[in-house]
Design a protein around this motif. Structure first.
Motif, short mmCIF file in Angstrom:
data_model
loop_
_atom_site.label_atom_id
_atom_site.label_comp_id
_atom_site.label_asym_id
_atom_site.label_seq_id
_atom_site.Cartn_x
_atom_site.Cartn_y
_atom_site.Cartn_z
N MET A 32 0.83 -1.21 0.00
CA MET A 32 0.00 0.00 0.00
C MET A 32 0.86 1.26 0.00
O MET A 32 2.02 1.23 0.39
N LYS A 33 0.25 2.36 -0.41
CA LYS A 33 1.01 3.59 -0.63
C LYS A 33 1.29 4.40 0.62
O LYS A 33 2.25 5.16 0.66
N SER A 34 0.42 4.27 1.64
CA SER A 34 0.57 5.16 2.78
C SER A 34 0.10 4.51 4.07
O SER A 34 -0.59 3.48 4.07
N GLU A 35 0.49 5.13 5.18
CA GLU A 35 0.04 4.69 6.50
C GLU A 35 -1.49 4.74 6.57
O GLU A 35 -2.13 3.83 7.12
N LYS A 36 -2.08 5.79 6.02
CA LYS A 36 -3.54 5.96 6.05
C LYS A 36 -4.24 4.83 5.33
O LYS A 36 -5.29 4.33 5.78
N GLU A 37 -3.69 4.38 4.21
CA GLU A 37 -4.29 3.30 3.45
C GLU A 37 -4.25 1.99 4.23
O GLU A 37 -5.21 1.22 4.25
N VAL A 38 -3.13 1.74 4.91
CA VAL A 38 -3.01 0.54 5.75
C VAL A 38 -4.02 0.61 6.90
O VAL A 38 -4.69 -0.39 7.22
N LEU A 39 -4.15 1.77 7.50
CA LEU A 39 -5.08 1.95 8.62
C LEU A 39 -6.52 1.70 8.17
O LEU A 39 -7.30 1.07 8.89
N SER A 40 -6.86 2.17 6.99
CA SER A 40 -8.20 1.95 6.44
C SER A 40 -8.45 0.47 6.21
O SER A 40 -9.54 -0.05 6.48
N PHE A 41 -7.43 -0.24 5.71
CA PHE A 41 -7.52 -1.69 5.47
C PHE A 41 -7.81 -2.43 6.78
O PHE A 41 -8.68 -3.31 6.83
N LEU A 42 -7.12 -2.05 7.84
CA LEU A 42 -7.32 -2.70 9.14
C LEU A 42 -8.68 -2.36 9.73
O LEU A 42 -9.34 -3.22 10.33
N THR A 43 -9.11 -1.12 9.55
CA THR A 43 -10.42 -0.70 10.06
C THR A 43 -11.53 -1.51 9.39
O THR A 43 -12.49 -1.94 10.05
N GLU A 44 -11.39 -1.75 8.10
CA GLU A 44 -12.38 -2.56 7.37
C GLU A 44 -12.42 -3.99 7.87
O GLU A 44 -13.45 -4.68 7.75
N LYS A 45 -11.32 -4.44 8.46
CA LYS A 45 -11.26 -5.79 9.00
C LYS A 45 -11.71 -5.84 10.47
O LYS A 45 -11.57 -6.87 11.13
N GLY A 46 -12.21 -4.72 10.97
CA GLY A 46 -12.78 -4.71 12.32
C GLY A 46 -11.86 -4.19 13.41
O GLY A 46 -12.20 -4.24 14.59
N TRP A 47 -10.71 -3.68 13.03
CA TRP A 47 -9.79 -3.13 14.03
C TRP A 47 -10.32 -1.78 14.53
O TRP A 47 -10.96 -1.04 13.80
N GLY A 48 -10.01 -1.47 15.77
CA GLY A 48 -10.45 -0.21 16.35
C GLY A 48 -11.95 -0.19 16.60
O GLY A 48 -12.58 -1.25 16.72
N ASP A 49 -12.53 1.00 16.64
CA ASP A 49 -13.97 1.12 16.89
C ASP A 49 -14.75 1.44 15.63
O ASP A 49 -15.95 1.78 15.69
N GLY A 50 -14.07 1.34 14.48
CA GLY A 50 -14.73 1.59 13.21
C GLY A 50 -14.67 3.03 12.74
O GLY A 50 -15.10 3.35 11.63
N SER A 51 -14.11 3.91 13.56
CA SER A 51 -14.04 5.33 13.20
C SER A 51 -13.00 5.56 12.12
O SER A 51 -11.87 5.06 12.21
N VAL A 52 -13.37 6.31 11.10
CA VAL A 52 -12.43 6.58 10.00
C VAL A 52 -11.44 7.67 10.38
O VAL A 52 -10.47 7.91 9.66
N ASP A 53 -11.69 8.35 11.51
CA ASP A 53 -10.81 9.46 11.91
C ASP A 53 -9.74 9.03 12.92
O ASP A 53 -8.91 9.85 13.32
#
Length: 323
Positions: A32-53
């Motif tokens: 992936m191109k950026s930290e943000k893109e990796v974070l979005s990938f993990l969020t889609e897999k249920g990591w965190g509380d689902g917040s995009v921010d």
């Protein structure tokens, strides 16, 4: 809990194992191109509380908290949980003594801990109320505080507390009736001893200091390892080759980051046989450790992306997955 009491917990874990990242997921993240893109990938897999921010540390902290709650929900014996967090506890002790003695505050220096977090440990150290600590920690806490107050020798403090931590892990390995936990704890001590020896050889530490830092284990002769480390790195490589750790030596010859990766992968290899276990705490603990490995790997990838590392450089640092 008896081994048979874990049957329900293991059944729950089998379902959760399907959500673990696999090696292909990790390579996708690396590409992936950026930290943000990796974070979005993990969020889609249920990591965190689902917040995009949410930022990286928030998501990873929330994921760690989820796993801690899971251990307690599934009824894992508290002694097993305590063993898994021994290193964090001793780290907090070290941080508290340094802050009390130097007056320098570091909000990132402490791990969260229900009973021995920053607030509790700072109070214990300030009041010298060592009896409130676990029994195995009381003497080293008192001695370490005395040394810091009289000498301000932070390096000696590190050696004392790190050695006490390894002794505590080795004691858990030698006394627990849980076979998986015993193997895991023993391997943690072995890996720590190898790391200490490697660093000591690189910095040319004297034999006495190395012997004080290494913790006895049931796998190899630490006195012989200390002598090798006091000689040079080649002597350490030869020791590792003789004692069945030639892959560790090969990784070290490549780079220290390759060696760090080998250490984590070696620990991960001890978890793999739990995939066929149908009872005991093993599969539950293995799942927890696998999640910790995922969180470390995610942090490595996102930090590397944020700092402009190439994909090849990141691939060299990522860990083997359990999923």
């Amino acid at each position: 809990m008896r081994d048979a009491d874990y049957i329900y917990a293991v059944a729950c874990i089998r379902a959760k194992e399907k959500t673990l990242l696999n090696d292909a997921d990790v390579q996708t993240m690396v590409g992936m191109k950026s930290e943000k893109e990796v974070l979005s990938f993990l969020t889609e897999k249920g990591w965190g509380d689902g917040s995009v921010d949410s930022d990286m540390e928030t998501v990873l902290s929330e994921e760690e908290e989820k796993q801690m709650k899971l251990l307690k929900t599934l009824g894992v014996d508290q002694k097993i949980i305590d063993t898994l967090f021994v290193q964090e506890l001793y780290h907090n002790l070290k941080a508290a003594i340094k802050e009390v003695c130097t007056g320098i505050e570091d909000g990132q220096a402490f791990y969260e801990h229900d009973q021995y977090g920053k607030t509790q440990l700072m109070q214990i150290i300030q009041e010298k109320d060592f009896e409130k600590l676990p029994e195995d920690m009381q003497k080293v806490a008192e001695d370490a505080l005395d040394i810091m107050l009289t000498t301000r020798d932070g390096q000696r403090l590190d050696v004392m507390i790190d050695r006490a931590c390894l002794d505590a892990i080795e004691k858990a390995a030698a006394t627990t009736k849980d076979k998986f936990l015993a193997e895991y704890a023993e391997n943690k001590v072995v890996i720590a001893d190898i790391k200490i020896a490697v660093r000591a050889a690189a910095t040319k530490r004297p034999l006495k200091m190395i012997e004080e830092a290494l913790a006895p284990n049931r796998t190899f002769d630490v006195k012989a390892l200390a002598k090798a480390a006091a000689t040079d790195r080649d002597a350490v490589y030869e020791f590792l080759d003789r004692n069945g750790y030639s892959q560790a030596a090969d990784a070290l010859k490549d780079s220290f980051s390759s060696f760090e990766k080998w250490c984590d992968d070696y620990i991960m290899s001890t978890l793999m046989n739990q995939k066929t276990n149908i009872q005991s705490s093993g599969p539950v603990v293995a799942f927890f450790l696998a999640k910790q490995n995922e969180i470390r790997t995610a942090r490595i990838i996102m930090t590397a992306k944020a700092n402009g590392f190439s994909d090849d450089a990141i691939s060299e640092r990522v860990r083997k997955m359990y999923g």
